[in-house]
Design a protein around this motif. Structure first.
Motif, PDB file in Angstrom:
ATOM      1  N   LEU A   1       0.832  -1.199   0.000  1.00 18.65           N
ATOM      2  CA  LEU A   1       0.000   0.000   0.000  1.00 18.65           C
ATOM      3  C   LEU A   1       0.871   1.257   0.000  1.00 18.65           C
ATOM      4  O   LEU A   1       0.669   2.178  -0.794  1.00 18.65           O
ATOM      5  N   VAL A   2       1.885   1.252   0.877  1.00 18.31           N
ATOM      6  CA  VAL A   2       2.769   2.414   0.957  1.00 18.31           C
ATOM      7  C   VAL A   2       3.458   2.623  -0.382  1.00 18.31           C
ATOM      8  O   VAL A   2       3.499   3.728  -0.922  1.00 18.31           O
ATOM      9  N   HIS A   3       3.937   1.509  -0.935  1.00 17.81           N
ATOM     10  CA  HIS A   3       4.644   1.588  -2.204  1.00 17.81           C
ATOM     11  C   HIS A   3       3.736   2.172  -3.287  1.00 17.81           C
ATOM     12  O   HIS A   3       4.114   3.100  -4.004  1.00 17.81           O
ATOM     13  N   LYS A   4       2.519   1.636  -3.393  1.00 20.66           N
ATOM     14  CA  LYS A   4       1.604   2.086  -4.442  1.00 20.66           C
ATOM     15  C   LYS A   4       1.230   3.553  -4.252  1.00 20.66           C
ATOM     16  O   LYS A   4       1.101   4.305  -5.211  1.00 20.66           O
ATOM     17  N   ALA A   5       1.072   3.936  -3.000  1.00 21.70           N
ATOM     18  CA  ALA A   5       0.705   5.323  -2.738  1.00 21.70           C
ATOM     19  C   ALA A   5       1.841   6.248  -3.162  1.00 21.70           C
ATOM     20  O   ALA A   5       1.615   7.289  -3.786  1.00 21.70           O
ATOM     21  N   GLN A   6       3.081   5.837  -2.858  1.00 22.03           N
ATOM     22  CA  GLN A   6       4.222   6.679  -3.210  1.00 22.03           C
ATOM     23  C   GLN A   6       4.442   6.722  -4.716  1.00 22.03           C
ATOM     24  O   GLN A   6       4.999   7.666  -5.245  1.00 22.03           O
TER      25      GLN A   6
END
Lengths: 330, 367
Positions: free
Chosen positions: A179-184
């Protein structure tokens, strides 16, 4: 005027506590849904307050009560319940009343998720998640907090998405790093939320629903069923229409109320319970090296019951210890 | 074997891990390994805490129980520990535990009977650590051990089938405890036989209220979890007491007997598991499928499959069990046990399982 005889059903889950009052025709007179906040006794007291308020002026008398959910034994003892039953049976009974032809019940709650397979009105198979809380409401809640979207609006975000992102649903920790990766990377929040909803469904079907014959009609229940995004994902992935009731989140309570009504015994129930002081004390048995952790329930300082013992000596010892404690404090 | 590893026979205090009620029988054979034998202390929360603390995290839970047992045994004074080993990861248990105990600084001799499936192999192993062992007394001991194991299994089987229906609760359990006490004292084959006869008669005469066709549930799965009731949260007893006849086909007697001719046993099991299996699944995975298939043909009401979390042979068996369950319309529930499974979860699932069986029965009767 004669009082209407009613039954109370209480479902104390890990995250939320639910209660309904029904009569013998299964008509709902009062219902309540609040957060447990890891304090089941307090939650039930608040819950009873709500219910009492709703029943005011109605000519109703509660003649039987039942408890289900993970705190069923504790609350069952406190309420002097007629029946204490597991949540799988309660959900099945409740759902069968509204959908007599149901074949699959999908239930995703706060901490656990289950699938119940029925055939001709009889439970023939069930499964419950075993060790991990991934694919449950708690997972969604944690991710919602991270995205700072209220969990109630999660579904609306999800259905706005055109192309949901792929997300690892296996483990909460992996999903979070995804999730963090996709958001970034710059994906819109709608797509991420929709991806999360998909990942919950995949996780559920791979874990709980593995090898189960999911066939229509399918009913989706539990707190997460209020999330339209997850329901839509289920429809898409299963390729089957999904029924969601308005009272889907109360189904366990309805089921246990029905069961309480069907049991022949009547136990008087009074709302005074919410003013009585119940305390729980954890003690270590000390009878052998196993040192069972016993939980004792006290009503106004008087011993009611204890759990957690693996041998019959536990209760006896708990009683003794409680007596010693109370004489000491005096 | 390094010098430090060996302790003279006279100084050895032998210990072995706990396994259900079999301790009293295993103690007889342990006597051949050293002068003194101490029985493993009953498994408690402390045992599993100790075991988990010093075990690799991902290892299956029997390893943790065993290791916890060893540490508690060493604390009680044991200096010679025995471990067996077989088909699956169990084969590595001995070596890894030996290393862990050495790393912890315990100066103990560790004897592994890895893949020793025949009586002669056991004899050779004993001879290697106790050269003065003679064949005659070894044979006599083996007869005693096997008869004791067999007696325990036979009596446990009667208990499992009747415990849910006794008129006075606790009657059978009390008799069983008395049986174990008398069996411990029995020192000849004749004595074992008469104890077994006496108690099978006594337990059979316990007043029970069993319906004509009681609910029957088969328990299959991994051997250790099946046989050590602490590790499965007394699953059999809990379910049995709800009013269910519990059937189990894997016990120490069967395991020993089958390992004596493992190849042909597996062949037979694969045959029994047809059409669901064509090859061996490893360890007892094959028998789990074979037994389930067999039980469902007999019209059992349900099957419970139990395994330690991450047990590969049993995970292999699960897809087949799903198929069997679907074909025979007979529910199978799966339980995975690890050091931290909460007792409540097991209880909830068992209760739901029982309810389901009762509802199904009611429906059948209506038709």
């Amino acid at each position: 005027m004669k009082k209407i005889k009613c039954f109370l059903g209480v479902d104390i889950g890990s995250i939320s506590t639910k209660a309904v009052v029904i009569d013998k025709n299964r008509k709902i007179y009062a219902s309540s849904y609040i957060w447990t906040e890891a304090n089941p006794i307090q939650a039930v007291k608040r819950l009873l307050g709500n219910i009492e308020e709703q029943l005011k002026g109605k000519n109703i008398e509660i003649i039987a009560s039942g408890t289900t959910g993970s705190a069923r034994e504790l609350i069952g003892t406190i309420l002097n319940a007629t029946i204490i039953k597991n949540e799988i049976t309660a959900h099945a009974i409740g759902t069968l009343h509204y959908h007599s032809d149901v074949r699959t019940i999908l239930e995703i709650g706060g901490q656990d998720s289950k699938i119940i397979i029925l055939d001709d009105g009889v439970v023939v198979d069930y499964a419950m998640n075993t060790l991990c809380a991934a694919g449950t409401g708690a997972f969604l809640q944690a991710q919602a907090r991270r995205l700072s979207i209220p969990v109630e609006e999660f579904g609306e975000y999800a259905i706005r998405s055109q192309s949901p992102v792929k997300m690892a649903g296996r483990c909460t920790v992996f999903a979070e790093s995804d999730l963090v990766h996709k958001a970034q990377m710059g994906y819109p929040r709608e797509d991420i939320v929709a991806g999360l909803c998909n990942s919950i469904v995949h996780n559920y079907l791979n874990n709980v629903g593995k090898g189960k014959n999911i066939s229509s009609p399918v009913v989706f229940q539990g707190g997460v069923s209020k999330n339209i995004g997850v329901a839509k994902s289920f429809e898409k992935i299963l390729g089957l229409p999904i029924h969601i009731d308005d009272i889907g989140h109360l189904m366990g309570a309805v089921g246990i109320a029905i069961l309480a009504g069907e049991s022949d015994t009547e136990k008087p129930f009074s709302f005074d319970i919410k003013d009585i002081n119940f305390t729980t004390t954890g003690i270590e048995c000390g009878g052998c090296a196993n040192n069972c952790e016993l939980i004792c329930v006290l009503r106004e300082g008087k011993f009611m019951d204890a759990w957690g013992n693996r041998c019959p000596n536990g209760i006896v010892r708990a009683k003794q210890r409680m007596k010693e404690l109370s004489t000491k404090s005096k | 074997m390094s010098k430090k590893d060996t302790i003279a026979f006279e100084d050895r205090i032998v210990g072995f891990p706990q396994l259900g009620n079999y301790g009293i029988a295993i103690a007889e054979i342990a006597k051949l390994f050293g002068k003194k034998v101490i029985l493993p202390p009953p498994i408690t929360k402390r045992t599993i805490e100790l075991g988990t603390k010093h075990s690799p995290e991902g290892v299956c839970v029997p390893f943790k129980y065993n290791l916890g047992n060893y540490i508690e045994l060493v604390e009680k004074g044991a200096n010679c520990l025995i471990q067996a080993g077989a088909g699956c990861r169990y084969g590595y248990y001995g070596e890894v535990q030996k290393k862990i105990l050495a790393d912890l600084g315990y100066n103990v001799q560790f004897i592994t009977l890895n893949r020793v499936f025949d009586i002669l192999g056991v004899y050779k192993k004993i001879k290697s650590v106790n050269p003065r062992q003679n064949a005659w007394s070894f044979g006599k001991t083996m007869v005693l051990v096997i008869s004791k194991l067999w007696a325990i299994d036979a009596i446990e089987d009667i208990c499992r089938k009747n415990i849910g229906f006794e008129a006075r609760i606790g009657h059978i359990e009390g008799l069983f405890r008395a049986f174990l006490a008398e069996l411990t004292a029995a020192s000849t084959l004749g004595a074992v036989m008469s104890v077994k006869r006496k108690y099978s008669r006594l337990i059979a005469s316990v007043p029970i209220t069993k319906p004509y066709r009681p609910l029957r549930v088969g328990v299959v799965g991994e051997v250790y979890i099946l046989m050590e009731p602490f590790s499965n949260f007394y699953l059999e007893k809990t379910l049995g007491k709800m009013g269910v006849e519990i059937h189990r086909f894997v016990d120490v007697t069967s395991v020993i007997w089958d390992s004596l001719h493992w190849r042909s046993y597996i062949k037979r099991q694969v045959k029994k598991a047809r059409p669901y299996l064509t090859y061996d699944l490893g360890a007892h995975g094959t028998s789990s499928v074979a037994i389930s298939n067999h039980l469902m043909k007999q019209g059992f009401d349900g099957i419970i499959h139990i395994k330690p979390f991450g047990c590969l042979p049993e995970i292999n068996a699960m897809p087949m069990l799903n198929r069997v369950s679907r074909d025979y319309h007979c529910p199978v529930v799966y339980f995975s046990f690890d050091s931290q499974t909460s007792e409540n979860g097991v209880k909830t699932r068992l209760e739901a399982f029982y309810d389901m069986l009762v509802f199904k029965r009611k429906k059948k009767r209506k038709i």
